[in-house]
Design a protein around this motif. Structure first.
Motif, PDB file in Angstrom:
ATOM      1  N   SER A 201      10.618  42.178 -21.116  1.00  0.00           N
ATOM      2  CA  SER A 201      10.960  43.501 -21.631  1.00  0.00           C
ATOM      3  C   SER A 201      10.869  43.510 -23.143  1.00  0.00           C
ATOM      4  N   LEU A 202      10.987  44.686 -23.721  1.00  0.00           N
ATOM      5  CA  LEU A 202      11.052  44.787 -25.177  1.00  0.00           C
ATOM      6  C   LEU A 202      12.262  44.024 -25.713  1.00  0.00           C
ATOM      7  N   GLU A 203      13.345  44.039 -24.933  1.00  0.00           N
ATOM      8  CA  GLU A 203      14.549  43.323 -25.355  1.00  0.00           C
ATOM      9  C   GLU A 203      14.295  41.818 -25.397  1.00  0.00           C
ATOM     10  N   PHE A 204      13.493  41.314 -24.442  1.00  0.00           N
ATOM     11  CA  PHE A 204      13.139  39.890 -24.434  1.00  0.00           C
ATOM     12  C   PHE A 204      12.359  39.531 -25.703  1.00  0.00           C
ATOM     13  N   LEU A 205      11.341  40.345 -26.048  1.00  0.00           N
ATOM     14  CA  LEU A 205      10.587  40.107 -27.271  1.00  0.00           C
ATOM     15  C   LEU A 205      11.481  40.225 -28.499  1.00  0.00           C
ATOM     16  N   SER A 206      12.391  41.187 -28.458  1.00  0.00           N
ATOM     17  CA  SER A 206      13.306  41.395 -29.576  1.00  0.00           C
ATOM     18  C   SER A 206      14.163  40.153 -29.815  1.00  0.00           C
ATOM     19  N   GLU A 207      14.671  39.550 -28.742  1.00  0.00           N
ATOM     20  CA  GLU A 207      15.498  38.355 -28.861  1.00  0.00           C
ATOM     21  C   GLU A 207      14.689  37.162 -29.361  1.00  0.00           C
ATOM     22  N   LYS A 208      13.430  37.064 -28.927  1.00  0.00           N
ATOM     23  CA  LYS A 208      12.579  35.958 -29.339  1.00  0.00           C
ATOM     24  C   LYS A 208      12.217  36.043 -30.818  1.00  0.00           C
ATOM     25  N   LEU A 209      11.986  37.283 -31.296  1.00  0.00           N
ATOM     26  CA  LEU A 209      11.422  37.475 -32.628  1.00  0.00           C
ATOM     27  C   LEU A 209      12.424  37.977 -33.655  1.00  0.00           C
ATOM     28  N   PHE A 210      13.632  38.308 -33.202  1.00  0.00           N
ATOM     29  CA  PHE A 210      14.662  38.853 -34.099  1.00  0.00           C
ATOM     30  C   PHE A 210      14.166  40.133 -34.782  1.00  0.00           C
ATOM     31  N   VAL A 211      13.503  40.964 -33.994  1.00  0.00           N
ATOM     32  CA  VAL A 211      13.004  42.260 -34.458  1.00  0.00           C
ATOM     33  C   VAL A 211      13.492  43.304 -33.458  1.00  0.00           C
ATOM     34  N   SER A 212      13.841  44.489 -33.933  1.00  0.00           N
ATOM     35  CA  SER A 212      14.369  45.505 -33.032  1.00  0.00           C
ATOM     36  C   SER A 212      13.295  45.955 -32.037  1.00  0.00           C
ATOM     37  N   PRO A 213      13.698  46.358 -30.820  1.00  0.00           N
ATOM     38  CA  PRO A 213      12.727  46.884 -29.850  1.00  0.00           C
ATOM     39  C   PRO A 213      11.910  48.047 -30.411  1.00  0.00           C
ATOM     40  N   GLN A 214      12.530  48.878 -31.252  1.00  0.00           N
ATOM     41  CA  GLN A 214      11.815  50.013 -31.836  1.00  0.00           C
ATOM     42  C   GLN A 214      10.665  49.541 -32.719  1.00  0.00           C
ATOM     43  N   ASN A 215      10.911  48.513 -33.526  1.00  0.00           N
ATOM     44  CA  ASN A 215       9.846  47.991 -34.385  1.00  0.00           C
ATOM     45  C   ASN A 215       8.756  47.302 -33.578  1.00  0.00           C
ATOM     46  N   ILE A 216       9.143  46.609 -32.508  1.00  0.00           N
ATOM     47  CA  ILE A 216       8.138  45.978 -31.649  1.00  0.00           C
ATOM     48  C   ILE A 216       7.252  47.040 -31.009  1.00  0.00           C
ATOM     49  N   THR A 217       7.836  48.145 -30.605  1.00  0.00           N
ATOM     50  CA  THR A 217       7.057  49.256 -30.045  1.00  0.00           C
ATOM     51  C   THR A 217       6.026  49.751 -31.055  1.00  0.00           C
ATOM     52  N   LYS A 218       6.435  49.896 -32.316  1.00  0.00           N
ATOM     53  CA  LYS A 218       5.517  50.357 -33.358  1.00  0.00           C
ATOM     54  C   LYS A 218       4.402  49.346 -33.605  1.00  0.00           C
ATOM     55  N   ILE A 219       4.752  48.072 -33.612  1.00  0.00           N
ATOM     56  CA  ILE A 219       3.756  47.031 -33.845  1.00  0.00           C
ATOM     57  C   ILE A 219       2.706  47.034 -32.736  1.00  0.00           C
ATOM     58  N   ILE A 220       3.143  47.113 -31.484  1.00  0.00           N
ATOM     59  CA  ILE A 220       2.218  47.123 -30.355  1.00  0.00           C
ATOM     60  C   ILE A 220       1.333  48.362 -30.396  1.00  0.00           C
ATOM     61  N   SER A 221       1.908  49.504 -30.728  1.00  0.00           N
ATOM     62  CA  SER A 221       1.130  50.737 -30.811  1.00  0.00           C
ATOM     63  C   SER A 221       0.052  50.630 -31.882  1.00  0.00           C
ATOM     64  N   THR A 222       0.386  50.040 -33.035  1.00  0.00           N
ATOM     65  CA  THR A 222      -0.590  49.886 -34.123  1.00  0.00           C
ATOM     66  C   THR A 222      -1.661  48.866 -33.772  1.00  0.00           C
ATOM     67  N   ALA A 223      -1.256  47.739 -33.191  1.00  0.00           N
ATOM     68  CA  ALA A 223      -2.193  46.653 -32.915  1.00  0.00           C
ATOM     69  C   ALA A 223      -3.122  46.967 -31.755  1.00  0.00           C
ATOM     70  N   TYR A 224      -2.600  47.643 -30.728  1.00  0.00           N
ATOM     71  CA  TYR A 224      -3.374  47.841 -29.502  1.00  0.00           C
ATOM     72  C   TYR A 224      -3.669  49.299 -29.161  1.00  0.00           C
ATOM     73  N   GLY A 225      -2.954  50.221 -29.773  1.00  0.00           N
ATOM     74  CA  GLY A 225      -3.135  51.624 -29.399  1.00  0.00           C
ATOM     75  C   GLY A 225      -2.598  51.924 -28.019  1.00  0.00           C
ATOM     76  N   LYS A 226      -1.633  51.121 -27.560  1.00  0.00           N
ATOM     77  CA  LYS A 226      -1.061  51.283 -26.221  1.00  0.00           C
ATOM     78  C   LYS A 226       0.450  51.102 -26.303  1.00  0.00           C
ATOM     79  N   SER A 227       1.126  51.540 -25.258  1.00  0.00           N
ATOM     80  CA  SER A 227       2.552  51.246 -25.158  1.00  0.00           C
ATOM     81  C   SER A 227       2.724  49.834 -24.618  1.00  0.00           C
TER      82      SER A 227
END
Length: 290
Positions: A201-227
């Motif tokens: 989940s986004l929460e899993f990535l958030s815990e691994k990277l110490f980045v908020s789920p909201q920021n991870i969502t933005k990063i994925i959208s920018t890098a891949y153009g997908k959710s």
């Protein structure tokens, strides 16, 4: 599937208006077979021994000893190394930065590196030596390690630039949108490669990277153009298609390998994504080969 920690190391160095971001991780020397994946970085292999096959859904690329291979960003692929293979690999990308220097490097370098397919490089002793130097700093005192990696990163990129610039048919591409999340992009790429078949989940990535789920969502959208969910589903389905076409595994076995707890759930997801059931997809492939 068991979760395990993932370790990586990054280095940044600035040349005029271009920042070079170079990253290595503990999987840099691994060989074997990888599932279908992509990443927002260039991936550079130097094959010291054995053979390497890189496949996407339409083409296959064969590489052999002493060749260097550069895989572009956002290129879906799987790979298979021979049992005797020995390789070294790193990831890198570029970011435009403000500069008071009169030199303008970013556009020129990015254009030369842009491609939709892997590059095969011969006579690459010098770039290979630089990769070895970069990867060989692991046991250096930290101050020396940082500066040796910075120096090696710049030398490597410009050695590759000189080599690629001699190729006449390299396409000119529009530089990507820039942001400050390159290292996080890399970590997300690699974590998805490793764990796409898990119920992450986004929460899993958030815990691994110490980045908020909201920021991870933005990063994925920018890098891949997908959710995030679209990207996970696409990785699952591409690997399911590969197994349907290249193995004799049953539909239920393929569903389990791509992270589904029930065959019904896998068939439903595959049917919505492909417009046909897994069995129908496999039958179409068989009919085409006749």
């Amino acid at each position: 599937m068991q979760m395990k920690d993932f370790y990586y190391h990054s280095i940044e160095t600035i040349c005029a208006d271009m920042k070079i971001i170079l990253i290595t991780d503990e999987k840099s020397a691994e060989i074997g077979e990888t599932d279908i994946h992509m990443h927002s970085f260039w991936e550079l292999f130097y094959l010291q021994n054995g053979t390497l096959t890189i496949q996407n859904e339409t083409e296959s690329y064969e590489f052999s000893k002493n060749q260097m291979i550069m895989i572009p960003p956002n290129f879906y692929h799987s790979s298979h190394f021979s049992d005797d293979a020995v390789k070294k690999s790193i990831f890198f990308t570029f970011e435009r930065v403000k500069s008071n220097d009169g030199d303008k490097l970013f556009d020129s370098v990015y254009s030369v590196f842009s491609s939709e397919k892997p590059y095969q490089l011969y006579d690459c002793e010098y770039p290979a030596m630089l990769i070895s130097r970069i990867l060989g700093t692991e046991h250096c005192e930290i101050f020396a390690k940082q500066w040796r990696m910075k120096s090696g990163a710049a030398d490597l990129i410009f050695a590759l630039y000189d080599r690629l610039n001699n190729v006449s048919d390299i396409p000119i591409a529009t530089p990507p949108k820039q942001n400050t999340y390159w290292v996080y992009k890399y970590a997300i790429d690699r974590l998805l490669d490793i764990y796409y078949a898990n119920d992450i989940s986004l929460e899993f990535l958030s815990e691994k990277l110490f980045v908020s789920p909201q920021n991870i969502t933005k990063i994925i959208s920018t890098a891949y153009g997908k959710s995030f969910n679209e990207l996970k589903l696409e990785l699952k389905m591409r690997n399911a298609r590969k197994m349907l076409s290249e193995t004799h595994l049953s539909v239920s076995e393929i569903g389990e390998k791509t992270g589904y707890t029930t065959t019904r759930g896998f068939v439903s997801a595959f049917s919505k994504f492909e417009g046909c059931t897994p069995s129908e997809y496999r039958k179409k492939l068989v009919d085409r080969k006749r």
